[in-house]
Design an enzyme around this catalytic site. Structure first.
Site, PDB file in Angstrom:
ATOM      1  N   GLU A 256      38.503  39.195  45.231  1.00 45.91           N
ATOM      2  CA  GLU A 256      37.401  38.225  45.177  1.00 45.91           C
ATOM      3  C   GLU A 256      36.731  38.455  43.830  1.00 45.91           C
ATOM      4  O   GLU A 256      36.002  39.424  43.645  1.00 45.91           O
ATOM      5  CB  GLU A 256      36.463  38.461  46.365  1.00 45.91           C
ATOM      6  CG  GLU A 256      35.562  37.284  46.648  1.00 45.91           C
ATOM      7  CD  GLU A 256      34.179  37.490  46.080  1.00 45.91           C
ATOM      8  OE1 GLU A 256      33.955  37.054  44.931  1.00 45.91           O
ATOM      9  OE2 GLU A 256      33.331  38.070  46.780  1.00 45.91           O
ATOM     10  N   CYS A 290      28.488  36.125  42.900  1.00 43.77           N
ATOM     11  CA  CYS A 290      29.684  35.466  42.343  1.00 43.77           C
ATOM     12  C   CYS A 290      29.657  33.965  42.606  1.00 43.77           C
ATOM     13  O   CYS A 290      30.365  33.211  41.951  1.00 43.77           O
ATOM     14  CB  CYS A 290      30.947  36.032  42.981  1.00 43.77           C
ATOM     15  SG  CYS A 290      31.096  37.765  42.733  1.00 43.77           S
TER      16      CYS A 290
HETATM   17  C1  SIN Z   1      29.401  37.846  45.993  1.00 36.84           C
HETATM   18  O1  SIN Z   1      28.564  37.564  45.183  1.00 36.84           O
HETATM   19  O2  SIN Z   1      30.446  38.399  45.661  1.00 36.84           O
HETATM   20  C2  SIN Z   1      29.223  37.580  47.472  1.00 36.84           C
HETATM   21  C3  SIN Z   1      28.251  36.526  47.782  1.00 36.84           C
HETATM   22  C4  SIN Z   1      28.265  36.148  49.253  1.00 36.84           C
HETATM   23  O3  SIN Z   1      28.998  36.730  50.059  1.00 36.84           O
HETATM   24  O4  SIN Z   1      27.532  35.218  49.601  1.00 36.84           O
END
Ligand code: SIN
Length: 488
Positions: A256, A290
């Protein structure tokens, strides 16, 4: 020192074979982003210790995978209950080492708990399949077996939820786990590991290595044939490295990686809704997610009205130390992160972008913390670094468009493909735009897209695999096809 009710949560070191190990000749500091002060010093796991974590996970695999699924479920439930009982302390630990406001830390605990609950139950629904055959003298079926030892490498922006999202499905279906948290946020993972010990998850089933040498840990994980799967959340560069280095042992990987989410506001959008959606997608965790809205693509006809409304809302955000309950926006996670954001902003302004002034209330005496006031920048062009890279900070970067096609082309103009958002009240347009966007997750008139029932993940350079939902557990199992010859 962090003030807690339960100081057992602050163990020192790595957790291997059910024991805390603090022997090392190298130590590293954990820093409070709100003050720049050291809040902990931990022994960094040596290569030998990381290898012993793999030994431990490997030798516990056979007994763990042979347990009835309900036994694993009950152990995960005990872990869940202990996390609930220690929620306030865990939230404080997250806020102290990560920087986010306490309310967001509590929300992160609830978010991670939902993954533990979901996957502990989901393992009981890992049904096999009875297949049709071409021949009556055959019976064919598929059963699902755990992949084996899993290395879970987690980021600093969600120190609990990302660990829960990886460890829970792995443990629930019978894998053993070695977790490696980001070196700047190890304390939450330590606390969660201590609760796994108290929940009586058997020794060796869940292990933790804390280390200030991520590359060395990655080399041990990728180089060991016994590690069958790596699940990583973090940068695309590190994801690529793990992918390449896992090639010789053909490991399963869930990656991810970074995003560069477009946030499109069409001229038929409900602007009030779009502004509220933008506030969450941009300012959750001070922009350090992210799936944060990164590129605001706004139709020229509503550009000024949207920016004005958004600036008004941003003006109400109070910036300060996360442990002050009145604060909405915490510090950036590190000095380095703050410098990266500042250099993107400077580069954009140097290239002709325009900064709109925003007066936000801030706590007095912000001292040495890594604070960065929110900003809105207009006239951003696709050539600018701020358009091409993940900002990972509280900066709204706005680009105008005039046609739907232009908006979609701009949105897809990135190697990343994690999340995208768009706002339009026109159902026909929504149906037309959705298939054109090259992203794994799309928020249509909404930005609260993450939850345990949804498949979280990206396409293109944003990675492979999905976390959460029914898909999330399939990342940790192998399908085994059985063909039985029958004597009729
Ligand atoms: C992330 O920023 O990697 C995860 C964000 C989320 O799970 O909402």
């Amino acid at each position: 020192m962090i003030q807690l009710n339960n100081y057992e949560l602050l163990q020192k070191g790595s957790y291997i074979s059910g024991q805390w190990c603090s022997v090392s000749d190298a130590f590293f500091d954990v820093i409070d982003p709100a003050t720049g002060a050291t809040i902990g010093t931990l022994p960094s796991a040596t290569k030998a210790l990381v290898q012993s974590a793999v030994d431990s996970a490997y030798s516990s695999l056979s007994s763990w995978r042979s347990k009835p699924v309900v036994e694993r479920e009950h152990l995960l439930r005990a872990w869940y209950d202990l996390i609930v009982a220690n929620k306030e302390d865990l939230a404080r630990i997250i806020t102290y080492e990560q920087g986010k406001p306490l309310a967001e830390s509590r929300a992160e605990i609830d978010y991670g708990l939902a993954y533990i609950q979901w996957f502990s139950e989901q393992a009981k629904r890992l049904n096999g399949i009875l297949l049709p055959t071409k021949n009556l003298a055959q019976r064919a079926e598929v059963i699902y077996e755990p992949v084996g030892v899993v290395a879970a490498i987690t980021p600093w922006n969600f120190p609990f939820a990302m660990l829960a999202r990886k460890a829970a499905p792995a443990l629930a279906c019978g894998c053993t786990v070695i977790a490696k948290p980001a070196e700047s946020t190890p304390l939450t993972a330590i606390a969660i590991s201590e609760l796994a010990r108290q929940a009586a998850i058997p020794a060796g089933v869940f292990n933790l290595v804390v280390s200030s040498e991520p590359q060395m840990v990655g080399e041990v994980f990728t180089g060991d044939e016994r590690v069958k799967k790596i699940s990583f959340t973090g940068s695309t560069d590190v994801g690529r490295w793990l992918y390449q280095n896992s090639a010789h042992s053909i490991k399963r990987l869930s990656l991810e990686l970074g995003g560069n989410a477009p946030f499109i506001v069409f001229d038929d959008a409900n602007l009030g809704l779009a502004v509220e959606g933008a506030m969450f997608a941009k300012f959750r965790n001070t922009g350090q997610t992210c799936i944060a809205a990164n590129r605001f693509l706004v139709h020229e006809g509503i550009h000024d009205a949207f920016c004005q409304k958004l600036v008004e809302r941003i003006t109400s955000l109070k910036m300060g130390k996360g442990y002050d309950p009145s604060v909405d926006l915490g510090p950036m996670h590190s000095r380095h992160e703050r410098e990266k954001v500042q250099s993107l902003v400077e580069n954009a302004l140097g290239g002709g972008a325009l900064q709109i002034s925003i007066k936000t209330p801030a706590e007095k005496n912000l001292g040495e913390g890594f604070f960065y006031p929110p900003k809105l920048i207009q006239n951003v062009s696709p050539e600018m670094a701020i358009f091409q890279r993940e900002i990972f900070g509280p900066v709204v970067a706005v680009t105008k468009f005039s046609t739907e096609k232009q908006a979609v082309d701009l949105a897809n103009k990135t190697p990343a493909g994690l999340a995208a958002y768009f706002y339009s009240e026109n159902a026909t347009r929504c149906a037309r735009v959705i298939p054109q966007l090259e992203f794994g997750m799309i928020g249509v008139n909404d930005t609260r897209i993450s939850n345990e029932m949804a498949p979280f993940g990206g396409v293109k350079a944003s990675g492979v695999g999905r976390e959460g939902s029914e898909s999330g557990i399939m990342e940790y199992v192998e399908a085994k096809y059985l063909c039985h010859g029958l004597t009729l």
